[in-house]
Design a protein around this motif. Structure first.
Motif, PDB file in Angstrom:
ATOM      1  N   GLU A 146      21.076  -9.338 -49.947  1.00  0.00           N
ATOM      2  CA  GLU A 146      20.791  -9.952 -51.058  1.00  0.00           C
ATOM      3  C   GLU A 146      19.314 -10.106 -51.077  1.00  0.00           C
ATOM      4  O   GLU A 146      18.506  -9.909 -52.404  1.00  0.00           O
ATOM      5  N   LEU A 147      18.536 -10.685 -50.290  1.00  0.00           N
ATOM      6  CA  LEU A 147      17.163 -10.813 -50.144  1.00  0.00           C
ATOM      7  C   LEU A 147      16.311  -9.419 -50.010  1.00  0.00           C
ATOM      8  O   LEU A 147      15.238  -9.688 -50.285  1.00  0.00           O
ATOM      9  N   SER A 148      16.938  -8.512 -49.655  1.00  0.00           N
ATOM     10  CA  SER A 148      16.221  -7.178 -49.520  1.00  0.00           C
ATOM     11  C   SER A 148      16.987  -5.960 -49.810  1.00  0.00           C
ATOM     12  O   SER A 148      17.994  -5.975 -48.850  1.00  0.00           O
ATOM     13  N   ASP A 149      16.511  -4.920 -50.243  1.00  0.00           N
ATOM     14  CA  ASP A 149      17.148  -3.729 -50.704  1.00  0.00           C
ATOM     15  C   ASP A 149      16.758  -2.877 -49.369  1.00  0.00           C
ATOM     16  O   ASP A 149      17.735  -1.812 -49.096  1.00  0.00           O
ATOM     17  N   ASP A 150      15.796  -3.070 -48.966  1.00  0.00           N
ATOM     18  CA  ASP A 150      15.548  -2.356 -47.676  1.00  0.00           C
ATOM     19  C   ASP A 150      16.042  -2.521 -46.599  1.00  0.00           C
ATOM     20  O   ASP A 150      16.288  -3.647 -45.942  1.00  0.00           O
ATOM     21  N   PRO A 151      16.893  -1.491 -45.759  1.00  0.00           N
ATOM     22  CA  PRO A 151      17.791  -1.669 -44.778  1.00  0.00           C
ATOM     23  C   PRO A 151      16.995  -2.618 -43.420  1.00  0.00           C
ATOM     24  O   PRO A 151      17.534  -3.198 -42.736  1.00  0.00           O
ATOM     25  N   LEU A 152      15.815  -1.905 -43.159  1.00  0.00           N
ATOM     26  CA  LEU A 152      15.052  -2.392 -42.078  1.00  0.00           C
ATOM     27  C   LEU A 152      14.563  -3.879 -42.415  1.00  0.00           C
ATOM     28  O   LEU A 152      14.765  -4.687 -41.588  1.00  0.00           O
ATOM     29  N   HIS A 153      13.805  -4.108 -43.646  1.00  0.00           N
ATOM     30  CA  HIS A 153      13.574  -5.583 -44.059  1.00  0.00           C
ATOM     31  C   HIS A 153      14.752  -6.552 -43.964  1.00  0.00           C
ATOM     32  O   HIS A 153      14.622  -7.409 -43.439  1.00  0.00           O
ATOM     33  N   GLY A 154      15.879  -6.198 -44.582  1.00  0.00           N
ATOM     34  CA  GLY A 154      16.957  -6.827 -44.633  1.00  0.00           C
ATOM     35  C   GLY A 154      17.632  -7.229 -43.158  1.00  0.00           C
ATOM     36  O   GLY A 154      18.037  -8.368 -43.054  1.00  0.00           O
ATOM     37  N   TRP A 187      24.450  -0.909 -39.570  1.00  0.00           N
ATOM     38  CA  TRP A 187      23.048  -1.006 -39.848  1.00  0.00           C
ATOM     39  C   TRP A 187      22.124  -0.425 -39.520  1.00  0.00           C
ATOM     40  O   TRP A 187      21.081  -0.094 -40.157  1.00  0.00           O
ATOM     41  N   LEU A 188      21.880  -0.355 -38.285  1.00  0.00           N
ATOM     42  CA  LEU A 188      20.875   0.195 -37.570  1.00  0.00           C
ATOM     43  C   LEU A 188      20.868   1.656 -37.848  1.00  0.00           C
ATOM     44  O   LEU A 188      19.647   2.387 -37.871  1.00  0.00           O
ATOM     45  N   GLU A 189      22.085   2.351 -37.923  1.00  0.00           N
ATOM     46  CA  GLU A 189      22.177   3.784 -38.186  1.00  0.00           C
ATOM     47  C   GLU A 189      21.640   4.026 -39.730  1.00  0.00           C
ATOM     48  O   GLU A 189      20.939   4.839 -39.986  1.00  0.00           O
ATOM     49  N   GLU A 190      21.816   2.906 -40.776  1.00  0.00           N
ATOM     50  CA  GLU A 190      21.333   3.129 -41.954  1.00  0.00           C
ATOM     51  C   GLU A 190      19.731   3.001 -42.090  1.00  0.00           C
ATOM     52  O   GLU A 190      18.914   3.729 -42.628  1.00  0.00           O
ATOM     53  N   ILE A 191      19.195   2.239 -41.110  1.00  0.00           N
ATOM     54  CA  ILE A 191      17.759   1.938 -40.866  1.00  0.00           C
ATOM     55  C   ILE A 191      17.262   3.464 -40.244  1.00  0.00           C
ATOM     56  O   ILE A 191      15.968   3.692 -41.047  1.00  0.00           O
TER      57      ILE A 191
END
Length: 189
Positions: A95-103, A159-163
């Motif tokens: 919710e706080l970030s759309d960017d997967p790495l930042h999230g 999540w790491l794969e998405e990053i």
């Protein structure tokens, strides 16, 4: 300026049993968790739990078939609470970030804050206890624990794969250079 505890954003996990039976069952699970973390499952006796809960032995057996049944319910509740806890942190970070790495970095910060806050209230990890005392637990309880950890792992790996898809490696690293037969060796001089 706000104190550190006032700026925390980690979610709290709460549940409120309603009936007397639900409260007694929850109390037995709480007492079991505390005892298992302190001294292990094998050293936790039904008798001590009954005494601490202020119930009769038949009251214990009203709630749980035997000690292994108690263990399965303990792991089931622990895994469920952890699932809610992690899902809420995942949701909050996303919710706080759309960017997967930042999230993911936000998730790690939320998780670190939560672990810092939990250290005083929860002196140990039930998953680590089950793993360390593997033979004290029956197969079904060990399987439930393993499945719970595998679920956490799958979410984090996903999540790491998405990053990795969002931030693919840039080029391949060059292999180390070695002298060719026609070029002088650095040590030949």
């Amino acid at each position: 300026m706000d104190g550190p505890s006032e700026t925390r954003t980690a979610p709290a996990v709460q549940s409120a049993p309603r009936s007397k039976g639900e409260r007694t069952r929850a109390r037995l699970l709480d007492l079991t968790y505390d005892s298992v973390i302190r001294k292990g499952f094998a050293a936790t006796s039904i008798e001590e739990l009954v005494e601490a809960a202020g119930i009769t032995k038949s009251g214990f057996f009203y709630h749980f078939k035997d000690k292994q049944d108690l263990a399965r319910h303990l792991i089931q509740r622990y895994a469920g609470d952890n699932q809610v806890f992690l899902d809420e942190m995942f949701r909050r970070a996303r919710e706080l970030s759309d960017d997967p790495l930042h999230g993911f970095l936000i998730f790690l910060k939320l998780y670190a804050e939560a672990m810092e806050d939990l250290a005083a209230d929860h002196p140990g990890c039930l998953v680590a206890t089950v793993t360390f005392q593997d033979m004290s637990w029956d197969h079904a309880t060990r399987r439930m624990t393993a499945e719970s950890v595998q679920d956490w792992r799958a979410k984090i790996v996903g999540w790491l794969e998405e990053i990795a898809r969002t931030y693919p490696p840039r080029g391949r690293p060059s292999p180390p250079t070695s002298p060719t037969p026609s070029s002088p060796s650095p040590t030949a001089a």
